[in-house]
Design a protein around this motif. Sequence first.
Motif, PDB file in Angstrom:
ATOM      1  N   ASP A 113       3.287  89.220  69.117  1.00 29.82           N
ATOM      2  CA  ASP A 113       1.879  89.332  69.507  1.00 29.82           C
ATOM      3  C   ASP A 113       1.201  87.966  69.479  1.00 29.82           C
ATOM      4  O   ASP A 113       0.378  87.646  70.347  1.00 29.82           O
ATOM      5  N   ALA A 114       1.556  87.149  68.483  1.00 33.49           N
ATOM      6  CA  ALA A 114       0.963  85.819  68.384  1.00 33.49           C
ATOM      7  C   ALA A 114       1.365  84.953  69.574  1.00 33.49           C
ATOM      8  O   ALA A 114       0.552  84.179  70.098  1.00 33.49           O
ATOM      9  N   ARG A 115       2.601  85.092  70.032  1.00 34.82           N
ATOM     10  CA  ARG A 115       3.046  84.324  71.206  1.00 34.82           C
ATOM     11  C   ARG A 115       2.277  84.760  72.454  1.00 34.82           C
ATOM     12  O   ARG A 115       1.874  83.923  73.258  1.00 34.82           O
ATOM     13  N   ILE A 116       2.090  86.068  72.600  1.00 37.33           N
ATOM     14  CA  ILE A 116       1.331  86.570  73.755  1.00 37.33           C
ATOM     15  C   ILE A 116      -0.100  86.059  73.709  1.00 37.33           C
ATOM     16  O   ILE A 116      -0.654  85.613  74.723  1.00 37.33           O
ATOM     17  N   ASP A 117      -0.722  86.107  72.529  1.00 37.91           N
ATOM     18  CA  ASP A 117      -2.099  85.640  72.396  1.00 37.91           C
ATOM     19  C   ASP A 117      -2.205  84.154  72.718  1.00 37.91           C
ATOM     20  O   ASP A 117      -3.177  83.707  73.350  1.00 37.91           O
ATOM     21  N   ALA A 118      -1.221  83.365  72.282  1.00 41.11           N
ATOM     22  CA  ALA A 118      -1.240  81.928  72.571  1.00 41.11           C
ATOM     23  C   ALA A 118      -1.114  81.665  74.067  1.00 41.11           C
ATOM     24  O   ALA A 118      -1.794  80.794  74.623  1.00 41.11           O
ATOM     25  N   LEU A 119      -0.265  82.443  74.730  1.00 43.33           N
ATOM     26  CA  LEU A 119      -0.084  82.270  76.172  1.00 43.33           C
ATOM     27  C   LEU A 119      -1.339  82.661  76.944  1.00 43.33           C
ATOM     28  O   LEU A 119      -1.642  82.078  77.991  1.00 43.33           O
ATOM     29  N   ARG A 120      -2.053  83.657  76.452  1.00 44.81           N
ATOM     30  CA  ARG A 120      -3.297  84.067  77.117  1.00 44.81           C
ATOM     31  C   ARG A 120      -4.300  82.935  77.157  1.00 44.81           C
ATOM     32  O   ARG A 120      -5.161  82.878  78.048  1.00 44.81           O
TER      33      ARG A 120
END
Length: 234
Positions: free
Chosen positions: A77-84
């Motif tokens: 989830d943290a990786r997805i949030d960073a990519l957003r």
Amino acid sequence: MPSSRLSTLLGTTLRRQRELHGLTQRDLAERSGASQAAIARIEQGVRAPTVAMLERLLTALDLQLTVGVEPLDAQLDARIDALRGQTVAERIATLGLDRMLDRLGDLPYVLTGATAALLQGAPVPVDDLEIIVAWRDAERFAGWLERYYAQRWNPRWEEFGYLPADPREPGEHRWQVVGGVLRASMVDELPAAVEVRHADRSYRVVPLALVEVTEPATADLMRRWRTRHASSAD
């Protein structure tokens, strides 16, 4: 397990800390007594270090290991949030995607999986460059793999190597090559593709709707991203 999330996280953490200390892999090998090859495999996430090995490497960096727990898949989830928080161009640059594609040269291929999804705007993590190659181009592809010193994923040993790299030989179509990890789907005919453009470069990709139907792992990432996006919008 070398392909696990934890192995990838440990490898990334070790590499970042080594670079923050201004050390090469050879420097760390000399300090810790480990081999440079072992450190390279750990940093690539293809080898899971033992606790004793990890402690030895961290001690050489004047660090120590701590243990904690968090909700399942919180790191994803943290990786997805960073990519957003990044533009598509920034995501491409972070992955070094263009360098990898440049190496493919004139080999006919179509991008698929998470790679295709990211290029079409979805902030999903990309661990392997995913392409589709036609069987009629298998000989050219085999030559390319040889030229770039490809090592094939070996599920028995859970690491890259010890198998023929040629895609016509039995085995998973996943290789460690110069610049990263490549995964290929071999098909009789390349699927219909759409062209997306970022900056001054075009990319031939499987349409996002089709990716979600044919690539279950990418579809799961897409659902996870949409769920998080919906929850943050509330």
